[in-house]
Design a protein around this motif. Structure first.
Motif, PDB file in Angstrom:
ATOM      1  N   PRO A   1      -4.058 -64.558 -50.914  1.00 38.93           N
ATOM      2  CA  PRO A   1      -4.029 -65.972 -50.519  1.00 38.93           C
ATOM      3  C   PRO A   1      -5.418 -66.606 -50.665  1.00 38.93           C
ATOM      4  N   ALA A   2      -5.441 -67.880 -50.935  1.00 43.29           N
ATOM      5  CA  ALA A   2      -6.691 -68.591 -51.240  1.00 43.29           C
ATOM      6  C   ALA A   2      -7.760 -68.407 -50.161  1.00 43.29           C
ATOM      7  N   ALA A   3      -7.399 -68.459 -48.905  1.00 42.02           N
ATOM      8  CA  ALA A   3      -8.394 -68.378 -47.827  1.00 42.02           C
ATOM      9  C   ALA A   3      -8.815 -66.949 -47.505  1.00 42.02           C
ATOM     10  N   GLU A   4      -8.049 -65.954 -47.988  1.00 42.23           N
ATOM     11  CA  GLU A   4      -8.335 -64.571 -47.611  1.00 42.23           C
ATOM     12  C   GLU A   4      -9.525 -64.008 -48.381  1.00 42.23           C
ATOM     13  N   HIS A   5     -10.478 -63.466 -47.628  1.00 43.19           N
ATOM     14  CA  HIS A   5     -11.604 -62.737 -48.230  1.00 43.19           C
ATOM     15  C   HIS A   5     -11.171 -61.310 -48.513  1.00 43.19           C
ATOM     16  N   GLY A   6     -10.466 -60.702 -47.558  1.00 41.94           N
ATOM     17  CA  GLY A   6      -9.976 -59.333 -47.678  1.00 41.94           C
ATOM     18  C   GLY A   6      -9.191 -58.981 -46.438  1.00 41.94           C
ATOM     19  N   HIS A   7      -8.922 -57.694 -46.271  1.00 43.60           N
ATOM     20  CA  HIS A   7      -8.157 -57.290 -45.093  1.00 43.60           C
ATOM     21  C   HIS A   7      -8.498 -55.873 -44.669  1.00 43.60           C
ATOM     22  N   PHE A   8      -8.262 -55.645 -43.392  1.00 45.53           N
ATOM     23  CA  PHE A   8      -8.451 -54.337 -42.773  1.00 45.53           C
ATOM     24  C   PHE A   8      -7.114 -53.611 -42.775  1.00 45.53           C
ATOM     25  N   HIS A   9      -7.142 -52.327 -43.088  1.00 46.39           N
ATOM     26  CA  HIS A   9      -5.999 -51.452 -42.897  1.00 46.39           C
ATOM     27  C   HIS A   9      -6.372 -50.517 -41.753  1.00 46.39           C
ATOM     28  N   ILE A  10      -5.477 -50.390 -40.778  1.00 46.97           N
ATOM     29  CA  ILE A  10      -5.715 -49.547 -39.609  1.00 46.97           C
ATOM     30  C   ILE A  10      -4.655 -48.455 -39.582  1.00 46.97           C
ATOM     31  N   PHE A  11      -5.122 -47.222 -39.411  1.00 45.09           N
ATOM     32  CA  PHE A  11      -4.257 -46.051 -39.463  1.00 45.09           C
ATOM     33  C   PHE A  11      -4.408 -45.218 -38.193  1.00 45.09           C
ATOM     34  N   VAL A  12      -3.329 -44.541 -37.847  1.00 46.61           N
ATOM     35  CA  VAL A  12      -3.320 -43.602 -36.718  1.00 46.61           C
ATOM     36  C   VAL A  12      -2.981 -42.217 -37.252  1.00 46.61           C
ATOM     37  N   PRO A  13      -3.324 -41.169 -36.487  1.00 49.67           N
ATOM     38  CA  PRO A  13      -2.943 -39.825 -36.919  1.00 49.67           C
ATOM     39  C   PRO A  13      -1.413 -39.694 -36.961  1.00 49.67           C
ATOM     40  N   PRO A  14      -0.910 -38.815 -37.818  1.00 46.40           N
ATOM     41  CA  PRO A  14       0.537 -38.607 -37.884  1.00 46.40           C
ATOM     42  C   PRO A  14       1.017 -37.753 -36.713  1.00 46.40           C
ATOM     43  N   PRO A  15       2.318 -37.536 -36.624  1.00 45.61           N
ATOM     44  CA  PRO A  15       2.826 -36.651 -35.562  1.00 45.61           C
ATOM     45  C   PRO A  15       2.182 -35.272 -35.660  1.00 45.61           C
ATOM     46  N   ALA A  16       2.137 -34.576 -34.543  1.00 49.69           N
ATOM     47  CA  ALA A  16       1.536 -33.235 -34.498  1.00 49.69           C
ATOM     48  C   ALA A  16       2.129 -32.353 -35.589  1.00 49.69           C
ATOM     49  N   GLY A  17       1.266 -31.593 -36.219  1.00 50.80           N
ATOM     50  CA  GLY A  17       1.704 -30.676 -37.261  1.00 50.80           C
ATOM     51  C   GLY A  17       1.707 -31.271 -38.649  1.00 50.80           C
ATOM     52  N   SER A  18       1.412 -32.565 -38.773  1.00 45.85           N
ATOM     53  CA  SER A  18       1.370 -33.224 -40.080  1.00 45.85           C
ATOM     54  C   SER A  18      -0.071 -33.541 -40.443  1.00 45.85           C
ATOM     55  N   ALA A  19      -0.356 -33.512 -41.726  1.00 41.75           N
ATOM     56  CA  ALA A  19      -1.676 -33.917 -42.206  1.00 41.75           C
ATOM     57  C   ALA A  19      -1.579 -35.357 -42.703  1.00 41.75           C
TER      58      ALA A  19
END
Length: 185
Positions: free
Chosen positions: A76-94
């Motif tokens: 979009p015209a006004a957007e400079h960029g964006h943040f992506h936010i991540f959490v760890p997966p369920p236990a036992g997953s990488a």
């Protein structure tokens, strides 16, 4: 037997909003913004590159974030960029699971929230309810740079209801005929 020590109360939404706006004002007073803090001196910006490099990872929680921008013609015209936010997966997953995206303008002011489907980020799929449960207690605060990490934590708290609605809409959109979300869609 002694009574359990009460855990510290979560700050009020008003206090979180004050901290978020205060951080934006502090950056502005120094001629900075959240994106500028990640780009470093000179502010050279390369489309699609991740800032910081490597991604910012909170040691205590394994939450992570990065900032980037698509080609100018793809955002979009006004957007400079964006943040992506991540959490760890369920236990036992990488790997990691995408929690939310936050688009900002060149001043670092939030413009919009979004989420993705699995193929965009290569994430470990988690259904909306599992991700929503994590929104009220974000875990970025000890990632570096810490001022950006705490600011993102604040935005997650302030917009938790909106992000939850987006995650639920994501799952409905990705639902196949069975009504179960198909992250491959």
């Amino acid at each position: 037997m002694t009574a359990p020590t009460p855990s510290p109360a979560a700050p009020s939404l008003a206090a979180v909003a004050e901290a978020v706006v205060g951080q934006i004002a502090a950056w502005a007073a120094r001629g900075e913004s959240a994106p500028a803090r990640l780009l470093g001196p000179g502010g050279e910006f390369v489309e699609w590159a991740h800032y910081p490099q490597p991604d910012a990872i909170a040691p205590a929680s394994a939450w992570r974030f990065f900032y980037h921008a698509h080609a100018a013609r793809q955002r979009p015209a006004a957007e400079h960029g964006h943040f992506h936010i991540f959490v760890p997966p369920p236990a036992g997953s990488a790997g990691f699971s995408h929690l939310a995206g936050i688009s900002v303008d060149a001043r670092g002011l939030p413009l919009r929230l979004f989420t993705t489907n699995r193929w965009v980020t290569g994430e470990v799929w988690q259904p909306a309810p599992a991700l929503i449960a994590r929104l009220r207690r974000p875990g970025l605060h000890d990632a570096e740079p810490s001022d950006v990490a705490r600011w993102l934590d604040g935005l997650l708290i302030l917009f938790a209801d909106e992000i939850a609605a987006l995650l639920l809409a994501r799952d409905r959109r990705l639902a196949g005929p069975s009504g179960a979300a198909d992250p491959a869609r």
